[in-house]
Design a protein around this motif. Structure first.
Motif, PDB file in Angstrom:
ATOM      1  N   TYR A   1      14.211 -14.532 -33.670  1.00  0.00           N
ATOM      2  CA  TYR A   1      13.293 -15.604 -35.212  1.00  0.00           C
ATOM      3  C   TYR A   1      11.778 -14.915 -34.840  1.00  0.00           C
ATOM      4  CZ  TYR A   1      14.334 -19.349 -32.588  1.00  0.00           C
ATOM      5  OH  TYR A   1      14.190 -20.098 -31.150  1.00  0.00           O
ATOM      6  N   TYR A   2      11.249 -14.872 -36.109  1.00  0.00           N
ATOM      7  CA  TYR A   2      10.194 -15.486 -36.270  1.00  0.00           C
ATOM      8  C   TYR A   2       9.255 -14.803 -37.082  1.00  0.00           C
ATOM      9  CZ  TYR A   2      11.513 -10.302 -36.823  1.00  0.00           C
ATOM     10  OH  TYR A   2      12.126  -9.205 -37.748  1.00  0.00           O
ATOM     11  N   GLU A   3       8.292 -15.641 -37.625  1.00  0.00           N
ATOM     12  CA  GLU A   3       7.776 -16.205 -38.508  1.00  0.00           C
ATOM     13  C   GLU A   3       7.959 -15.011 -39.736  1.00  0.00           C
ATOM     14  OE1 GLU A   3       3.648 -17.643 -39.530  1.00  0.00           O
ATOM     15  OE2 GLU A   3       3.329 -17.760 -36.940  1.00  0.00           O
ATOM     16  N   ALA A   4       8.342 -15.654 -41.081  1.00  0.00           N
ATOM     17  CA  ALA A   4       8.875 -14.386 -42.859  1.00  0.00           C
ATOM     18  C   ALA A   4       8.095 -13.804 -43.112  1.00  0.00           C
ATOM     19  CB  ALA A   4       9.685 -15.431 -43.536  1.00  0.00           C
ATOM     20  N   ASP A   5       6.763 -13.894 -42.590  1.00  0.00           N
ATOM     21  CA  ASP A   5       5.358 -13.335 -43.518  1.00  0.00           C
ATOM     22  C   ASP A   5       5.589 -11.715 -42.714  1.00  0.00           C
ATOM     23  OD1 ASP A   5       4.286 -14.269 -40.938  1.00  0.00           O
ATOM     24  OD2 ASP A   5       2.558 -15.397 -42.096  1.00  0.00           O
TER      25      ASP A   5
ATOM     26  N   THR B   1      18.920  -8.082 -40.394  1.00  0.00           N
ATOM     27  CA  THR B   1      18.174  -8.814 -41.159  1.00  0.00           C
ATOM     28  C   THR B   1      18.933 -10.637 -40.730  1.00  0.00           C
ATOM     29  OG1 THR B   1      16.909  -7.672 -41.589  1.00  0.00           O
ATOM     30  CG2 THR B   1      16.066  -9.891 -42.348  1.00  0.00           C
ATOM     31  N   VAL B   2      18.598 -11.577 -40.603  1.00  0.00           N
ATOM     32  CA  VAL B   2      18.865 -12.923 -41.074  1.00  0.00           C
ATOM     33  C   VAL B   2      17.935 -14.034 -41.719  1.00  0.00           C
ATOM     34  CG1 VAL B   2      19.882 -15.324 -39.916  1.00  0.00           C
ATOM     35  CG2 VAL B   2      20.813 -12.718 -39.202  1.00  0.00           C
TER      36      VAL B   2
ATOM     37  N   LEU C   1      16.249 -11.281 -37.080  1.00  0.00           N
ATOM     38  CA  LEU C   1      17.121 -10.361 -36.869  1.00  0.00           C
ATOM     39  C   LEU C   1      17.729 -10.088 -34.866  1.00  0.00           C
ATOM     40  CD1 LEU C   1      16.156  -7.534 -37.272  1.00  0.00           C
ATOM     41  CD2 LEU C   1      14.795  -7.371 -35.202  1.00  0.00           C
ATOM     42  N   ILE C   2      19.190 -10.282 -35.741  1.00  0.00           N
ATOM     43  CA  ILE C   2      20.326  -9.467 -35.212  1.00  0.00           C
ATOM     44  C   ILE C   2      20.374  -7.535 -34.682  1.00  0.00           C
ATOM     45  CG2 ILE C   2      21.958  -9.747 -33.682  1.00  0.00           C
ATOM     46  CD1 ILE C   2      22.281 -12.125 -35.760  1.00  0.00           C
ATOM     47  N   VAL C   3      19.968  -7.661 -32.894  1.00  0.00           N
ATOM     48  CA  VAL C   3      20.034  -6.069 -32.430  1.00  0.00           C
ATOM     49  C   VAL C   3      20.786  -6.066 -31.706  1.00  0.00           C
ATOM     50  CG1 VAL C   3      18.642  -4.432 -30.780  1.00  0.00           C
ATOM     51  CG2 VAL C   3      17.541  -6.586 -32.494  1.00  0.00           C
TER      52      VAL C   3
ATOM     53  N   ARG D   1      25.430 -18.411 -36.480  1.00  0.00           N
ATOM     54  CA  ARG D   1      24.699 -19.326 -35.490  1.00  0.00           C
ATOM     55  C   ARG D   1      22.923 -18.736 -35.275  1.00  0.00           C
ATOM     56  NH1 ARG D   1      27.908 -19.477 -30.833  1.00  0.00           N
ATOM     57  NH2 ARG D   1      30.148 -20.346 -31.343  1.00  0.00           N
ATOM     58  N   THR D   2      22.960 -17.782 -35.915  1.00  0.00           N
ATOM     59  CA  THR D   2      21.531 -17.430 -36.171  1.00  0.00           C
ATOM     60  C   THR D   2      20.938 -18.390 -37.477  1.00  0.00           C
ATOM     61  OG1 THR D   2      22.138 -14.750 -34.871  1.00  0.00           O
ATOM     62  CG2 THR D   2      19.677 -15.565 -36.343  1.00  0.00           C
ATOM     63  N   ARG D   3      21.193 -18.120 -38.353  1.00  0.00           N
ATOM     64  CA  ARG D   3      21.160 -18.883 -39.454  1.00  0.00           C
ATOM     65  C   ARG D   3      20.893 -20.252 -38.988  1.00  0.00           C
ATOM     66  NH1 ARG D   3      24.129 -18.873 -46.086  1.00  0.00           N
ATOM     67  NH2 ARG D   3      22.063 -19.240 -46.531  1.00  0.00           N
ATOM     68  N   ALA D   4      21.727 -20.806 -38.280  1.00  0.00           N
ATOM     69  CA  ALA D   4      21.329 -22.207 -37.871  1.00  0.00           C
ATOM     70  C   ALA D   4      19.341 -22.187 -37.234  1.00  0.00           C
ATOM     71  CB  ALA D   4      23.046 -22.689 -37.363  1.00  0.00           C
ATOM     72  N   LEU D   5      20.042 -21.343 -36.312  1.00  0.00           N
ATOM     73  CA  LEU D   5      18.615 -21.075 -35.935  1.00  0.00           C
ATOM     74  C   LEU D   5      16.965 -21.124 -36.536  1.00  0.00           C
ATOM     75  CD1 LEU D   5      19.237 -18.665 -33.152  1.00  0.00           C
ATOM     76  CD2 LEU D   5      18.767 -21.592 -32.964  1.00  0.00           C
ATOM     77  N   ILE D   6      16.926 -20.732 -37.577  1.00  0.00           N
ATOM     78  CA  ILE D   6      16.295 -20.315 -38.497  1.00  0.00           C
ATOM     79  C   ILE D   6      15.466 -21.707 -39.456  1.00  0.00           C
ATOM     80  CG2 ILE D   6      15.943 -18.055 -38.122  1.00  0.00           C
ATOM     81  CD1 ILE D   6      17.538 -17.190 -40.780  1.00  0.00           C
ATOM     82  N   GLU D   7      16.981 -22.422 -39.564  1.00  0.00           N
ATOM     83  CA  GLU D   7      17.136 -23.242 -40.883  1.00  0.00           C
ATOM     84  C   GLU D   7      15.846 -23.890 -40.681  1.00  0.00           C
ATOM     85  OE1 GLU D   7      20.027 -26.334 -39.774  1.00  0.00           O
ATOM     86  OE2 GLU D   7      21.471 -24.953 -40.295  1.00  0.00           O
TER      87      GLU D   7
END
Length: 135
Positions: A105-109, A130-131, A27-29, A12-18
């Motif tokens: 979720y946030y910018e990947a850099d 991490t996702v 990041l799942i905490v 589900r988290t991965r779908a949010l960061i497509e």
């Protein structure tokens, strides 16, 4: 997806960061906080805001709860910069199987390994996952 604690939440988290306008990392905490520990959840979210904003290098930030708009769900928050309300992160607090999981979720850099290391030192955090979209 090796060593994923909760595969459903990971997907589900991965779908949010497509892929979109900016590349994101998730990041799942996983916490030890129960549904009756709202104050501790708030304090943890503040600490997580500080860690993510510091590593993102965007300056001081604040937590926006979206209470003034119908575009936000309950327990959905954003970290925004003080200077110009720019996006730093977005978060959802989810009560799953009796304890809270926070999905950021946030910018990947960002130095994601350093973020995870800092997050895992916090009280109430059981683990951080991490996702990435490319995994």
């Amino acid at each position: 997806m090796a060593d994923v604690y909760d595969e459903d939440l990971y997907r589900r988290t991965r779908a949010l960061i497509e892929p979109g306008d900016i590349e994101l990392v998730g990041l799942i905490v996983h916490t030890a906080l129960g549904g009756d520990e709202d104050l501790e959840m708030h304090e943890l979210t503040v600490e997580l805001n500080e860690i993510i904003a510091d590593h993102a290098g965007k300056g001081e930030s604040y937590i926006y709860a979206g209470n003034d708009t119908t575009e936000f769900a309950s327990n959905q928050f954003q970290g925004l910069t003080l200077e110009d309300d720019a996006f730093v992160w977005e978060c959802q607090q989810l009560l799953r199987e009796g304890t809270f999981d926070l999905v950021f979720y946030y910018e990947a850099d960002i130095d994601q390994a350093a973020v995870v290391d800092a997050v895992e030192t916090l009280e109430h955090v059981d683990r951080a996952t991490t996702v990435r979209d490319d995994e």
